[in-house]
Design a protein around this motif. Sequence first.
Motif, PDB file in Angstrom:
ATOM      1  N   UNK A  39       0.842  -1.199   0.000  1.00  0.00           N
ATOM      2  CA  UNK A  39       0.000   0.000   0.000  1.00  0.00           C
ATOM      3  C   UNK A  39       0.879   1.251   0.000  1.00  0.00           C
ATOM      4  N   UNK A  40       0.370   2.346  -0.574  1.00  0.00           N
ATOM      5  CA  UNK A  40       1.181   3.562  -0.702  1.00  0.00           C
ATOM      6  C   UNK A  40       1.398   4.291   0.623  1.00  0.00           C
ATOM      7  N   UNK A  41       2.427   5.112   0.629  1.00  0.00           N
ATOM      8  CA  UNK A  41       2.720   6.052   1.724  1.00  0.00           C
ATOM      9  C   UNK A  41       2.841   5.396   3.093  1.00  0.00           C
ATOM     10  N   UNK A  42       3.406   4.221   3.113  1.00  0.00           N
ATOM     11  CA  UNK A  42       3.621   3.576   4.408  1.00  0.00           C
ATOM     12  C   UNK A  42       2.345   3.318   5.182  1.00  0.00           C
ATOM     13  N   UNK A  43       1.238   3.039   4.459  1.00  0.00           N
ATOM     14  CA  UNK A  43      -0.048   2.802   5.129  1.00  0.00           C
ATOM     15  C   UNK A  43       0.048   1.671   6.141  1.00  0.00           C
ATOM     16  N   UNK A  45       1.938   1.320   8.419  1.00  0.00           N
ATOM     17  CA  UNK A  45       2.211   1.857   9.765  1.00  0.00           C
ATOM     18  C   UNK A  45       0.970   1.802  10.645  1.00  0.00           C
ATOM     19  N   UNK A  46      -0.203   1.911  10.023  1.00  0.00           N
ATOM     20  CA  UNK A  46      -1.428   1.952  10.805  1.00  0.00           C
ATOM     21  C   UNK A  46      -1.734   0.603  11.439  1.00  0.00           C
ATOM     22  N   UNK A  47      -1.119  -0.459  10.923  1.00  0.00           N
ATOM     23  CA  UNK A  47      -1.282  -1.795  11.507  1.00  0.00           C
ATOM     24  C   UNK A  47       0.019  -2.242  12.176  1.00  0.00           C
ATOM     25  N   UNK A  48       0.840  -1.271  12.542  1.00  0.00           N
ATOM     26  CA  UNK A  48       2.179  -1.564  13.052  1.00  0.00           C
ATOM     27  C   UNK A  48       2.159  -2.578  14.188  1.00  0.00           C
ATOM     28  N   UNK A  49       1.304  -2.365  15.178  1.00  0.00           N
ATOM     29  CA  UNK A  49       1.285  -3.274  16.328  1.00  0.00           C
ATOM     30  C   UNK A  49       0.932  -4.698  15.913  1.00  0.00           C
ATOM     31  N   UNK A  50      -0.042  -4.833  15.022  1.00  0.00           N
ATOM     32  CA  UNK A  50      -0.455  -6.169  14.576  1.00  0.00           C
ATOM     33  C   UNK A  50       0.661  -6.852  13.785  1.00  0.00           C
ATOM     34  N   UNK A  51       1.358  -6.066  12.958  1.00  0.00           N
ATOM     35  CA  UNK A  51       2.429  -6.637  12.137  1.00  0.00           C
ATOM     36  C   UNK A  51       3.614  -7.007  13.025  1.00  0.00           C
ATOM     37  N   UNK A  52       3.912  -6.167  14.010  1.00  0.00           N
ATOM     38  CA  UNK A  52       4.974  -6.493  14.974  1.00  0.00           C
ATOM     39  C   UNK A  52       4.607  -7.781  15.708  1.00  0.00           C
ATOM     40  N   UNK A  53       3.343  -7.910  16.127  1.00  0.00           N
ATOM     41  CA  UNK A  53       2.910  -9.138  16.802  1.00  0.00           C
ATOM     42  C   UNK A  53       3.127 -10.363  15.912  1.00  0.00           C
ATOM     43  N   UNK A  54       2.821 -10.225  14.626  1.00  0.00           N
ATOM     44  CA  UNK A  54       3.018 -11.344  13.697  1.00  0.00           C
ATOM     45  C   UNK A  54       4.507 -11.665  13.562  1.00  0.00           C
ATOM     46  N   UNK A  74       9.044  -0.075   5.965  1.00  0.00           N
ATOM     47  CA  UNK A  74       8.336   1.128   6.425  1.00  0.00           C
ATOM     48  C   UNK A  74       9.272   2.331   6.463  1.00  0.00           C
ATOM     49  N   UNK A  75       8.700   3.531   6.428  1.00  0.00           N
ATOM     50  CA  UNK A  75       9.519   4.741   6.577  1.00  0.00           C
ATOM     51  C   UNK A  75      10.250   4.726   7.922  1.00  0.00           C
ATOM     52  N   UNK A  76      11.346   5.441   8.003  1.00  0.00           N
ATOM     53  CA  UNK A  76      12.270   5.390   9.128  1.00  0.00           C
ATOM     54  C   UNK A  76      11.650   5.390  10.527  1.00  0.00           C
ATOM     55  N   UNK A  77      10.860   6.386  10.915  1.00  0.00           N
ATOM     56  CA  UNK A  77      10.407   6.405  12.320  1.00  0.00           C
ATOM     57  C   UNK A  77       9.617   5.151  12.690  1.00  0.00           C
ATOM     58  N   UNK A  78       8.762   4.687  11.787  1.00  0.00           N
ATOM     59  CA  UNK A  78       7.950   3.502  12.071  1.00  0.00           C
ATOM     60  C   UNK A  78       8.832   2.261  12.104  1.00  0.00           C
ATOM     61  N   UNK A  79       9.793   2.158  11.201  1.00  0.00           N
ATOM     62  CA  UNK A  79      10.696   1.005  11.180  1.00  0.00           C
ATOM     63  C   UNK A  79      11.505   0.952  12.479  1.00  0.00           C
ATOM     64  N   UNK A  80      11.925   2.110  12.956  1.00  0.00           N
ATOM     65  CA  UNK A  80      12.682   2.153  14.218  1.00  0.00           C
ATOM     66  C   UNK A  80      11.810   1.708  15.389  1.00  0.00           C
ATOM     67  N   UNK A  81      10.547   2.165  15.440  1.00  0.00           N
ATOM     68  CA  UNK A  81       9.633   1.740  16.513  1.00  0.00           C
ATOM     69  C   UNK A  81       9.417   0.235  16.466  1.00  0.00           C
TER      70      UNK A  81
END
Length: 102
Positions: A39-43, A45-54, A74-81
Amino acid sequence: SARAMREDAVELRLKQAEEELKEEDWEVRLKAIQEVSQLPNGAAQRLLDRIVDAAKGDGIAEVRAGAARCLASLPEPAAERAAAALGEALKDESRHVRARAA
């Protein structure tokens, strides 16, 4: 406008993916992660917690790997988190392993 339609489509796909990440079938979970990462623009990120859990704890190696690839894209700040959350999970896991071994 076309942009609003695209944003609605992205929003709908994120909602579907959130549900698919709960599915028993690992191929459904993997496909959801792969599609969200496209998905475009690092969308994703909005499922970051779920993807991290996976990435941390899915029982299937392919799903964990797909989630890790998605997080890395993901873009830098989200990838770092995401990396920080994964690091914490690994520390917790190693503590549990050491405790069981003791």
